[in-house]
Design a protein around this motif. Structure first.
Motif, mmCIF file in Angstrom:
data_model
loop_
_atom_site.group_PDB
_atom_site.id
_atom_site.type_symbol
_atom_site.label_atom_id
_atom_site.label_comp_id
_atom_site.label_asym_id
_atom_site.label_seq_id
_atom_site.Cartn_x
_atom_site.Cartn_y
_atom_site.Cartn_z
ATOM 1 N N THR A 29 -37.726 8.216 -3.738
ATOM 2 C CA THR A 29 -39.092 7.826 -4.092
ATOM 3 C C THR A 29 -39.146 7.284 -5.518
ATOM 4 N N LEU A 30 -38.486 7.981 -6.448
ATOM 5 C CA LEU A 30 -38.457 7.504 -7.836
ATOM 6 C C LEU A 30 -37.734 6.160 -7.954
ATOM 7 N N PHE A 31 -36.652 5.990 -7.208
ATOM 8 C CA PHE A 31 -35.935 4.718 -7.224
ATOM 9 C C PHE A 31 -36.826 3.601 -6.693
ATOM 10 N N TYR A 32 -37.523 3.849 -5.605
ATOM 11 C CA TYR A 32 -38.405 2.850 -5.006
ATOM 12 C C TYR A 32 -39.504 2.436 -5.983
ATOM 13 N N ILE A 33 -40.126 3.426 -6.618
ATOM 14 C CA ILE A 33 -41.202 3.136 -7.576
ATOM 15 C C ILE A 33 -40.654 2.349 -8.766
ATOM 16 N N THR A 34 -39.511 2.790 -9.295
ATOM 17 C CA THR A 34 -38.904 2.109 -10.443
ATOM 18 C C THR A 34 -38.504 0.682 -10.091
ATOM 19 N N TRP A 35 -37.867 0.508 -8.945
ATOM 20 C CA TRP A 35 -37.442 -0.832 -8.522
ATOM 21 C C TRP A 35 -38.643 -1.764 -8.404
ATOM 22 N N ASN A 36 -39.697 -1.291 -7.729
ATOM 23 C CA ASN A 36 -40.862 -2.152 -7.515
ATOM 24 C C ASN A 36 -41.613 -2.458 -8.801
ATOM 25 N N SER A 37 -41.638 -1.527 -9.739
ATOM 26 C CA SER A 37 -42.411 -1.758 -10.950
ATOM 27 C C SER A 37 -41.620 -2.476 -12.044
ATOM 28 N N LEU A 38 -40.295 -2.346 -12.060
ATOM 29 C CA LEU A 38 -39.526 -2.908 -13.166
ATOM 30 C C LEU A 38 -38.581 -4.044 -12.783
ATOM 31 N N VAL A 39 -38.032 -4.034 -11.591
ATOM 32 C CA VAL A 39 -36.922 -4.933 -11.285
ATOM 33 C C VAL A 39 -37.260 -5.990 -10.239
ATOM 34 N N GLU A 41 -39.608 -8.177 -9.338
ATOM 35 C CA GLU A 41 -40.050 -9.530 -9.682
ATOM 36 C C GLU A 41 -38.928 -10.319 -10.364
ATOM 37 N N ALA A 42 -38.249 -9.694 -11.308
ATOM 38 C CA ALA A 42 -37.141 -10.367 -11.990
ATOM 39 C C ALA A 42 -35.993 -10.636 -11.030
ATOM 40 N N PHE A 43 -35.718 -9.684 -10.136
ATOM 41 C CA PHE A 43 -34.634 -9.840 -9.164
ATOM 42 C C PHE A 43 -34.907 -11.010 -8.225
ATOM 43 N N ALA A 44 -36.135 -11.133 -7.781
ATOM 44 C CA ALA A 44 -36.492 -12.189 -6.827
ATOM 45 C C ALA A 44 -36.511 -13.567 -7.479
ATOM 46 N N SER A 45 -36.768 -13.626 -8.782
ATOM 47 C CA SER A 45 -36.951 -14.932 -9.409
ATOM 48 C C SER A 45 -35.749 -15.410 -10.228
ATOM 49 N N SER A 46 -34.759 -14.575 -10.444
ATOM 50 C CA SER A 46 -33.664 -14.977 -11.322
ATOM 51 C C SER A 46 -32.308 -14.664 -10.696
ATOM 52 N N PHE A 47 -31.494 -15.706 -10.543
ATOM 53 C CA PHE A 47 -30.159 -15.521 -9.995
ATOM 54 C C PHE A 47 -29.292 -14.676 -10.920
ATOM 55 N N SER A 48 -29.464 -14.833 -12.225
ATOM 56 C CA SER A 48 -28.649 -14.050 -13.159
ATOM 57 C C SER A 48 -28.976 -12.554 -13.070
ATOM 58 N N VAL A 49 -30.225 -12.227 -12.807
ATOM 59 C CA VAL A 49 -30.584 -10.809 -12.618
ATOM 60 C C VAL A 49 -29.964 -10.298 -11.324
ATOM 61 N N GLN A 50 -29.953 -11.095 -10.277
ATOM 62 C CA GLN A 50 -29.318 -10.700 -9.022
ATOM 63 C C GLN A 50 -27.838 -10.420 -9.231
ATOM 64 N N VAL A 51 -27.170 -11.317 -9.952
ATOM 65 C CA VAL A 51 -25.748 -11.131 -10.236
ATOM 66 C C VAL A 51 -25.536 -9.866 -11.057
ATOM 67 N N ALA A 52 -26.377 -9.643 -12.065
ATOM 68 C CA ALA A 52 -26.247 -8.460 -12.915
ATOM 69 C C ALA A 52 -26.450 -7.174 -12.117
ATOM 70 N N VAL A 53 -27.430 -7.148 -11.225
ATOM 71 C CA VAL A 53 -27.689 -5.956 -10.419
ATOM 72 C C VAL A 53 -26.520 -5.676 -9.486
ATOM 73 N N PHE A 54 -26.027 -6.691 -8.809
ATOM 74 C CA PHE A 54 -24.894 -6.491 -7.903
ATOM 75 C C PHE A 54 -23.622 -6.113 -8.656
ATOM 76 N N THR A 55 -23.408 -6.703 -9.821
ATOM 77 C CA THR A 55 -22.239 -6.364 -10.633
ATOM 78 C C THR A 55 -22.319 -4.917 -11.116
ATOM 79 N N ALA A 56 -23.486 -4.505 -11.569
ATOM 80 C CA ALA A 56 -23.660 -3.116 -12.022
ATOM 81 C C ALA A 56 -23.454 -2.135 -10.870
ATOM 82 N N ALA A 57 -23.952 -2.477 -9.693
ATOM 83 C CA ALA A 57 -23.772 -1.602 -8.530
ATOM 84 C C ALA A 57 -22.295 -1.506 -8.148
#
Length: 79
Positions: A29-39, A41-57
């Protein structure tokens, strides 16, 4: 089904399964809330954020696996 199996095979106690379910629910639940509130919009609109998230994972998964291997490397197999 999985819960009953863990208890019936004496892998975990009922209390451990209940606490695990509660902790998992709170964490997800905390992950879902954090993802929706912080990540999201940036994830959907920026390829570099997508790469950073997948690389970090991937890095976190690799690090977790490496720690697991190192901690269990020298365990005695005579149980």
């Amino acid at each position: 089904m999985q819960t009953w199996l863990r208890v019936s095979q004496k892998v975990h106690t009922t209390n451990q399964v209940v606490v695990g379910a509660i902790v998992g629910s709170v964490y997800s639940t905390l992950f879902y809330i954090t993802w929706n509130s912080l990540v999201l919009e940036a994830f959907a609109s920026s390829f570099s954020v997508q790469v950073a998230v997948f690389t970090a994972a991937a890095a976190a998964s690799a690090l977790g696996f490496a720690v697991y291997v190192l901690l269990n490397w020298f365990k005695d197999d005579d149980r």
